[in-house]
Design a protein around this motif. Sequence first.
Motif, short mmCIF file in Angstrom:
data_model
loop_
_atom_site.label_atom_id
_atom_site.label_comp_id
_atom_site.label_asym_id
_atom_site.label_seq_id
_atom_site.Cartn_x
_atom_site.Cartn_y
_atom_site.Cartn_z
N GLY A 128 -66.15 13.00 4.72
CA GLY A 128 -65.30 13.00 3.53
C GLY A 128 -64.00 13.73 3.82
O GLY A 128 -64.03 14.84 4.35
N GLU A 129 -62.88 13.11 3.51
CA GLU A 129 -61.58 13.72 3.71
C GLU A 129 -60.89 13.88 2.36
O GLU A 129 -60.96 13.00 1.52
CB GLU A 129 -60.71 12.87 4.63
CG GLU A 129 -61.28 12.74 6.04
CD GLU A 129 -60.43 11.87 6.92
OE1 GLU A 129 -59.23 11.69 6.64
OE2 GLU A 129 -60.97 11.37 7.92
N ASN A 130 -60.22 15.03 2.19
CA ASN A 130 -59.57 15.38 0.93
C ASN A 130 -60.57 15.28 -0.22
O ASN A 130 -60.35 14.60 -1.21
CB ASN A 130 -58.34 14.50 0.68
CG ASN A 130 -57.34 14.66 1.78
OD1 ASN A 130 -57.06 15.77 2.19
ND2 ASN A 130 -56.80 13.57 2.27
N PHE A 131 -61.68 15.93 -0.02
CA PHE A 131 -62.84 15.79 -0.89
C PHE A 131 -62.60 16.31 -2.30
O PHE A 131 -62.88 15.63 -3.26
CB PHE A 131 -64.02 16.50 -0.24
CG PHE A 131 -65.32 15.81 -0.40
CD1 PHE A 131 -65.47 14.50 -0.06
CD2 PHE A 131 -66.40 16.48 -0.90
CE1 PHE A 131 -66.68 13.86 -0.22
CE2 PHE A 131 -67.61 15.86 -1.04
CZ PHE A 131 -67.74 14.54 -0.70
N PHE A 132 -62.11 17.55 -2.42
CA PHE A 132 -61.80 18.05 -3.76
C PHE A 132 -60.78 19.18 -3.69
O PHE A 132 -60.55 19.77 -2.64
CB PHE A 132 -63.05 18.47 -4.54
CG PHE A 132 -63.75 19.68 -4.00
CD1 PHE A 132 -63.34 20.95 -4.35
CD2 PHE A 132 -64.84 19.54 -3.17
CE1 PHE A 132 -64.00 22.05 -3.87
CE2 PHE A 132 -65.51 20.64 -2.70
CZ PHE A 132 -65.08 21.90 -3.04
N LEU A 133 -60.17 19.44 -4.83
CA LEU A 133 -59.15 20.47 -4.97
C LEU A 133 -59.41 21.24 -6.25
O LEU A 133 -59.52 20.64 -7.32
CB LEU A 133 -57.76 19.83 -5.02
CG LEU A 133 -56.58 20.73 -5.37
CD1 LEU A 133 -56.34 21.75 -4.25
CD2 LEU A 133 -55.34 19.89 -5.58
N ILE A 134 -59.55 22.55 -6.14
CA ILE A 134 -59.70 23.41 -7.30
C ILE A 134 -58.44 24.26 -7.35
O ILE A 134 -58.11 24.95 -6.39
CB ILE A 134 -60.93 24.33 -7.18
CG1 ILE A 134 -62.21 23.50 -7.06
CG2 ILE A 134 -61.01 25.27 -8.37
CD1 ILE A 134 -63.44 24.33 -6.75
N LYS A 135 -57.71 24.16 -8.45
CA LYS A 135 -56.47 24.92 -8.55
C LYS A 135 -56.48 25.81 -9.78
O LYS A 135 -57.15 25.51 -10.77
CB LYS A 135 -55.27 23.99 -8.56
CG LYS A 135 -55.30 22.91 -9.60
CD LYS A 135 -54.15 21.95 -9.39
CE LYS A 135 -54.29 20.78 -10.35
NZ LYS A 135 -53.25 19.82 -10.18
N ASP A 136 -55.76 26.90 -9.69
CA ASP A 136 -55.64 27.86 -10.78
C ASP A 136 -54.73 27.28 -11.85
O ASP A 136 -53.57 26.98 -11.59
CB ASP A 136 -55.08 29.17 -10.25
CG ASP A 136 -55.06 30.27 -11.29
OD1 ASP A 136 -55.67 30.07 -12.36
OD2 ASP A 136 -54.45 31.31 -11.04
N THR A 137 -55.24 27.07 -13.05
CA THR A 137 -54.44 26.48 -14.13
C THR A 137 -54.06 27.51 -15.18
O THR A 137 -53.34 27.19 -16.11
CB THR A 137 -55.21 25.33 -14.81
OG1 THR A 137 -56.45 25.81 -15.29
CG2 THR A 137 -55.43 24.19 -13.84
N LYS A 138 -54.56 28.73 -15.02
CA LYS A 138 -54.24 29.79 -15.98
C LYS A 138 -53.78 31.03 -15.22
O LYS A 138 -54.07 31.20 -14.05
CB LYS A 138 -55.46 30.13 -16.82
CG LYS A 138 -55.93 28.99 -17.68
CD LYS A 138 -57.15 29.36 -18.47
CE LYS A 138 -57.61 28.16 -19.28
NZ LYS A 138 -58.86 28.41 -19.97
N GLY A 139 -53.06 31.88 -15.87
CA GLY A 139 -52.61 33.11 -15.26
C GLY A 139 -51.24 32.96 -14.63
O GLY A 139 -50.60 31.92 -14.70
N LYS A 140 -50.78 34.03 -13.99
CA LYS A 140 -49.43 34.01 -13.44
C LYS A 140 -49.34 33.33 -12.07
O LYS A 140 -48.25 33.03 -11.61
CB LYS A 140 -48.86 35.42 -13.38
CG LYS A 140 -49.66 36.38 -12.56
CD LYS A 140 -49.05 37.76 -12.64
CE LYS A 140 -49.95 38.76 -11.92
NZ LYS A 140 -49.41 40.10 -11.97
N ASN A 141 -50.44 33.07 -11.39
CA ASN A 141 -50.43 32.39 -10.09
C ASN A 141 -50.82 30.92 -10.20
O ASN A 141 -51.25 30.32 -9.23
CB ASN A 141 -51.37 33.07 -9.11
CG ASN A 141 -50.79 34.35 -8.58
OD1 ASN A 141 -49.58 34.50 -8.50
ND2 ASN A 141 -51.65 35.28 -8.21
#
Length: 75
Positions: A34-47
């Motif tokens: 599996g390539e580029n399987f998943f992405l978890i990104k910060d959607t809250k906070g200052k970062n």
Amino acid sequence: GSYFKLRTLQLSYTLPVLLTQKIRVNQLRIYLIGENFFLIKDTKGKNRYFGTDPETSNWEYPRPTVISLGLNVTL
């Protein structure tokens, strides 16, 4: 921004020699990639991150998710 990305995942299994000898094969391996399987990104906070993929520029197409299933046979 903050993110966690699983870029490449490879799982494989080589069948035991006792099974492969019955079908007259030296080695038999089944694999899943599996390539580029998943992405978890910060959607809250200052970062937080405001994009689709942090590793591509704004003018590039996003990298697709690719799943490959295969069989490697050694005679």
